[in-house]
Design a protein around this motif. Structure first.
Motif, PDB file in Angstrom:
ATOM      1  N   GLU A 172       0.804  -1.223   0.000  1.00  0.00           N
ATOM      2  CA  GLU A 172       0.000   0.000   0.000  1.00  0.00           C
ATOM      3  C   GLU A 172       0.835   1.270   0.000  1.00  0.00           C
ATOM      4  N   TYR A 173       1.976   1.238   0.672  1.00  0.00           N
ATOM      5  CA  TYR A 173       2.783   2.449   0.803  1.00  0.00           C
ATOM      6  C   TYR A 173       3.883   2.552  -0.250  1.00  0.00           C
ATOM      7  N   GLY A 174       4.027   1.533  -1.078  1.00  0.00           N
ATOM      8  CA  GLY A 174       5.065   1.578  -2.108  1.00  0.00           C
ATOM      9  C   GLY A 174       4.917   2.766  -3.036  1.00  0.00           C
ATOM     10  N   ALA A 175       3.691   3.163  -3.300  1.00  0.00           N
ATOM     11  CA  ALA A 175       3.447   4.307  -4.186  1.00  0.00           C
ATOM     12  C   ALA A 175       3.989   5.607  -3.607  1.00  0.00           C
ATOM     13  N   PHE A 176       4.238   5.609  -2.298  1.00  0.00           N
ATOM     14  CA  PHE A 176       4.798   6.788  -1.631  1.00  0.00           C
ATOM     15  C   PHE A 176       6.316   6.643  -1.429  1.00  0.00           C
ATOM     16  N   ASN A 177       6.908   5.636  -2.087  1.00  0.00           N
ATOM     17  CA  ASN A 177       8.342   5.373  -1.939  1.00  0.00           C
ATOM     18  C   ASN A 177       8.696   5.021  -0.494  1.00  0.00           C
ATOM     19  N   ILE A 178       7.789   4.336   0.160  1.00  0.00           N
ATOM     20  CA  ILE A 178       8.018   3.858   1.524  1.00  0.00           C
ATOM     21  C   ILE A 178       8.195   2.345   1.458  1.00  0.00           C
ATOM     22  N   ARG A 179       9.287   1.865   2.018  1.00  0.00           N
ATOM     23  CA  ARG A 179       9.563   0.431   2.056  1.00  0.00           C
ATOM     24  C   ARG A 179       9.212  -0.126   3.432  1.00  0.00           C
ATOM     25  N   ALA A 180       8.781  -1.383   3.475  1.00  0.00           N
ATOM     26  CA  ALA A 180       8.479  -2.052   4.738  1.00  0.00           C
ATOM     27  C   ALA A 180       8.962  -3.492   4.668  1.00  0.00           C
TER      28      ALA A 180
END
Length: 264
Positions: A172-180
């Motif tokens: 879900e957060y990949g589009a914000f360039n956030i990795r988890a």
């Protein structure tokens, strides 16, 4: 250049065995670190000692189970440290009942709350800022208990849930360039084992036969894996589940010996 140069990191469970190692490695790699733990006096003492030694550290003593208090503590630290680039959701409560038969509804609820809701709260304190800046790295600390049946069912169910939660965040957060990403340690030589070792001094030695590397981990070995995932060296790694377990989840050597009649 150091791996985490210029980054601000929030680390929960920061004065525990693994947490202490994470903080030390992050500082060595150039990060500013916000120390968060429910042990308020220990957080303040550790932060003070590190600050006096010249390290860029900030205290955020709080219980991750209380979102309002956690957010207030983290926000106060952010005012001094700057916006959070990295979250390490490390705080957890060790499993209590060892079997399903001994697990009460209350114990189940508490373990799930402590080990899942607390991590959700932790990430909630930073995720809006990360999304606004379109950048961030989240590392969740899980356990091999979430990957196989190793006792402590409520704790294990919570750790399994964290694997799914991490994958949701990555998606879900990949589009914000956030990795988890999530690391899943096996047995680690931390103070959390003190009571069991006191009652049974040979505890670690009896576990060695299950680990292909024939030893248990030191906290710094888990911290090094977290540092890698948090850093830009892992810039295209997201949604990963990384066992840091000395080969425990790779297979069952003792069973293989029985099946093949050969000593591996």
């Amino acid at each position: 250049m150091k791996r985490l140069e210029g980054k601000v990191a929030l680390v929960t469970g920061a004065v525990g065995g693994i947490g202490t190692a994470i903080v030390e490695d992050f500082l060595a790699e150039g990060a500013k670190v916000i120390l968060c733990d429910v042990k308020a006096e220990d957080v303040l003492a550790r932060t003070d000692a590190l600050a006096r030694a010249g390290w860029p550290v900030f205290a955020a003593p709080a219980d991750i189970g209380n979102l309002e208090a956690l957010r207030a503590a983290v926000d106060a630290a952010v005012e001094q440290a700057g916006p959070i680039d990295i979250v390490v959701a490390n705080a957890n409560i060790g499993g209590r009942p060892a079997t399903l038969a001994k697990t009460s509804p209350e114990a189940w609820r508490d373990d799930i709350a402590d080990n899942v809701a607390g991590q959700f709260h932790t990430i909630a304190t930073a995720i809006d800022g990360m999304k606004a800046r379109r950048s961030g790295s989240i590392v969740v600390v899980g356990s091999v208990n979430g990957l196989a049946t190793l006792g402590q069912p409520a704790y294990s169910a919570a750790k399994a849930a964290l694997v799914s939660y991490t994958r949701f965040m990555a998606t879900e957060y990949g589009a914000f360039n956030i990795r988890a990403n999530i690391v899943c340690p096996g047995t680690v030589r931390t103070p959390a084992w003190a009571e069991r070792v006191k009652n049974k001094p040979e505890t670690f030695e009896t576990l060695l036969k299950w680990y292909p590397l024939r030893r248990v981990a030191e906290p710094r070995e888990v911290a090094k894996a977290i540092t890698f995932l948090a850093s830009d060296d892992a810039s295209f790694v997201t949604g990963a589940m990384l066992p840091v377990d000395g080969g425990l989840m790779a297979g069952n050597r003792l069973m293989a010996n029985e099946l093949t009649h050969e000593e591996m």
